[in-house]
Design a protein around this motif. Structure first.
Motif, mmCIF file in Angstrom:
data_model
loop_
_atom_site.group_PDB
_atom_site.id
_atom_site.type_symbol
_atom_site.label_atom_id
_atom_site.label_comp_id
_atom_site.label_asym_id
_atom_site.label_seq_id
_atom_site.Cartn_x
_atom_site.Cartn_y
_atom_site.Cartn_z
ATOM 1 N N THR A 223 0.894 -1.172 -0.030
ATOM 2 C CA THR A 223 -0.175 -0.050 0.047
ATOM 3 C C THR A 223 0.782 1.184 0.141
ATOM 4 O O THR A 223 0.358 2.492 -0.712
ATOM 5 C CB THR A 223 -1.086 -0.025 1.229
ATOM 6 O OG1 THR A 223 -0.158 0.005 2.450
ATOM 7 C CG2 THR A 223 -2.100 -1.091 1.081
ATOM 8 N N ALA A 224 1.939 1.177 0.509
ATOM 9 C CA ALA A 224 2.738 2.061 0.789
ATOM 10 C C ALA A 224 3.332 2.706 -0.643
ATOM 11 O O ALA A 224 3.492 3.927 -1.091
ATOM 12 C CB ALA A 224 4.149 2.313 1.942
ATOM 13 N N LEU A 225 3.747 1.757 -1.364
ATOM 14 C CA LEU A 225 4.525 1.877 -2.692
ATOM 15 C C LEU A 225 3.257 2.509 -3.645
ATOM 16 O O LEU A 225 3.589 3.390 -4.438
ATOM 17 C CB LEU A 225 4.975 0.478 -3.358
ATOM 18 C CG LEU A 225 5.461 0.795 -4.688
ATOM 19 C CD1 LEU A 225 6.458 1.805 -4.791
ATOM 20 C CD2 LEU A 225 6.045 -0.602 -4.959
ATOM 21 N N LEU A 226 2.083 1.819 -3.729
ATOM 22 C CA LEU A 226 0.988 2.162 -4.527
ATOM 23 C C LEU A 226 0.505 3.655 -4.053
ATOM 24 O O LEU A 226 0.456 4.442 -4.979
ATOM 25 C CB LEU A 226 -0.060 1.316 -4.654
ATOM 26 C CG LEU A 226 0.157 -0.089 -5.059
ATOM 27 C CD1 LEU A 226 -0.907 -0.882 -5.008
ATOM 28 C CD2 LEU A 226 0.838 0.226 -6.143
ATOM 29 N N ASP A 227 0.585 4.242 -2.771
ATOM 30 C CA ASP A 227 0.273 5.224 -2.416
ATOM 31 C C ASP A 227 1.326 6.455 -2.909
ATOM 32 O O ASP A 227 0.898 7.494 -3.014
ATOM 33 C CB ASP A 227 0.120 5.269 -0.954
ATOM 34 C CG ASP A 227 -1.181 4.819 -0.532
ATOM 35 O OD1 ASP A 227 -2.135 4.829 -1.213
ATOM 36 O OD2 ASP A 227 -1.336 4.662 0.701
ATOM 37 N N GLU A 228 2.688 5.990 -2.877
ATOM 38 C CA GLU A 228 3.667 6.857 -3.315
ATOM 39 C C GLU A 228 3.120 7.167 -4.852
ATOM 40 O O GLU A 228 3.622 8.299 -5.221
ATOM 41 C CB GLU A 228 4.902 6.175 -3.213
ATOM 42 C CG GLU A 228 6.146 7.039 -3.469
ATOM 43 C CD GLU A 228 6.647 8.162 -2.846
ATOM 44 O OE1 GLU A 228 6.898 9.203 -3.349
ATOM 45 O OE2 GLU A 228 6.024 8.222 -1.476
ATOM 46 N N VAL A 229 2.877 6.254 -5.705
ATOM 47 C CA VAL A 229 2.457 6.586 -6.966
ATOM 48 C C VAL A 229 1.358 7.560 -7.223
ATOM 49 O O VAL A 229 1.476 8.221 -8.018
ATOM 50 C CB VAL A 229 2.023 5.166 -7.828
ATOM 51 C CG1 VAL A 229 1.740 5.536 -9.244
ATOM 52 C CG2 VAL A 229 3.482 4.293 -7.868
ATOM 53 N N VAL A 230 0.420 7.494 -6.318
ATOM 54 C CA VAL A 230 -0.932 8.089 -6.169
ATOM 55 C C VAL A 230 -0.252 9.745 -5.772
ATOM 56 O O VAL A 230 -0.573 10.709 -6.342
ATOM 57 C CB VAL A 230 -1.893 7.752 -5.278
ATOM 58 C CG1 VAL A 230 -2.857 8.724 -5.204
ATOM 59 C CG2 VAL A 230 -2.680 6.334 -6.010
ATOM 60 N N PHE A 231 0.894 9.731 -4.935
ATOM 61 C CA PHE A 231 1.021 11.092 -4.361
ATOM 62 C C PHE A 231 1.786 11.618 -5.481
ATOM 63 O O PHE A 231 1.627 12.893 -5.792
ATOM 64 C CB PHE A 231 1.971 10.749 -3.256
ATOM 65 C CG PHE A 231 2.662 12.231 -2.681
ATOM 66 C CD1 PHE A 231 1.969 12.879 -1.894
ATOM 67 C CD2 PHE A 231 3.856 12.013 -3.151
ATOM 68 C CE1 PHE A 231 2.796 14.017 -1.445
ATOM 69 C CE2 PHE A 231 4.660 13.356 -2.713
ATOM 70 C CZ PHE A 231 4.041 14.340 -2.001
ATOM 71 N N ARG A 232 2.706 10.844 -6.335
ATOM 72 C CA ARG A 232 3.570 11.435 -7.243
ATOM 73 C C ARG A 232 2.691 12.152 -8.305
ATOM 74 O O ARG A 232 2.710 13.038 -8.768
ATOM 75 C CB ARG A 232 4.522 10.813 -7.760
ATOM 76 C CG ARG A 232 5.610 9.919 -6.939
ATOM 77 C CD ARG A 232 6.656 10.891 -6.792
ATOM 78 N NE ARG A 232 7.443 10.490 -5.388
ATOM 79 C CZ ARG A 232 8.755 10.682 -5.657
ATOM 80 N NH1 ARG A 232 9.273 11.480 -6.666
ATOM 81 N NH2 ARG A 232 9.623 10.269 -4.497
#
Length: 151
Positions: free
Chosen positions: A78-87
């Motif tokens: 979830t942290a990695l996918l949330d990082e993509v959304v954040f970017r």
């Protein structure tokens, strides 16, 4: 995973990696697999990006590193996918390639990024990751994960 084609099973048996989107009501469901946990995480992120963008003609314009503290496998996914959304939301950039390694117990991710304006958008951009039905873990042919992405 349920619904695997014979080609997917053979790819996994031979140590290959990949991802696919599967139908899901109003959201996007991603299935990913890889020989290692890190490769599975990368495939999940690439699968999420490919649900809304065509990356075939895009070259990265920058490379950045992100480090995630070692927690549960679900937290890392979830942290990695949330990082993509954040970017996407904050920087207007999208990963076109990723690499991940475990370093000192943490997940070290290299993101090759392109401006969203340079990417052909083909679908709704992700807004977040759902914990409902989330799964990641090892299996007989490597690691696999399933995650629902809110769009």
């Amino acid at each position: 995973m349920v619904g695997d084609t014979d080609d997917d099973i053979e790819t996994r048996r031979s140590g290959g990696s990949g991802h696919r989107a599967v139908p899901h009501t109003a959201d996007v469901r991603i299935e990913a697999w890889g020989a290692s946990r890190e490769r599975c995480l990368v495939e999940a992120a690439l699968g999420m990006v490919e649900c809304f963008a065509d990356l075939t003609a895009v070259r990265p314009t920058s490379v950045e590193r992100v480090r995630f503290a070692e927690e549960s496998d679900e937290d890392l996914l979830t942290a990695l996918l949330d990082e993509v959304v954040f970017r996407l939301d904050v920087d207007g950039r999208v990963p076109v390639d990723l690499e991940a390694d475990t370093t000192d117990g943490d997940l070290d991710v290299r993101l090759a990024l392109a401006d969203l304006a340079d990417v052909e958008v083909t679908g709704a951009t992700p807004k977040g990751v759902s914990w409902h039905g989330l799964h990641i873990g090892p299996g007989p042919y490597g690691w696999s994960c399933e995650v629902t992405v809110d769009v």
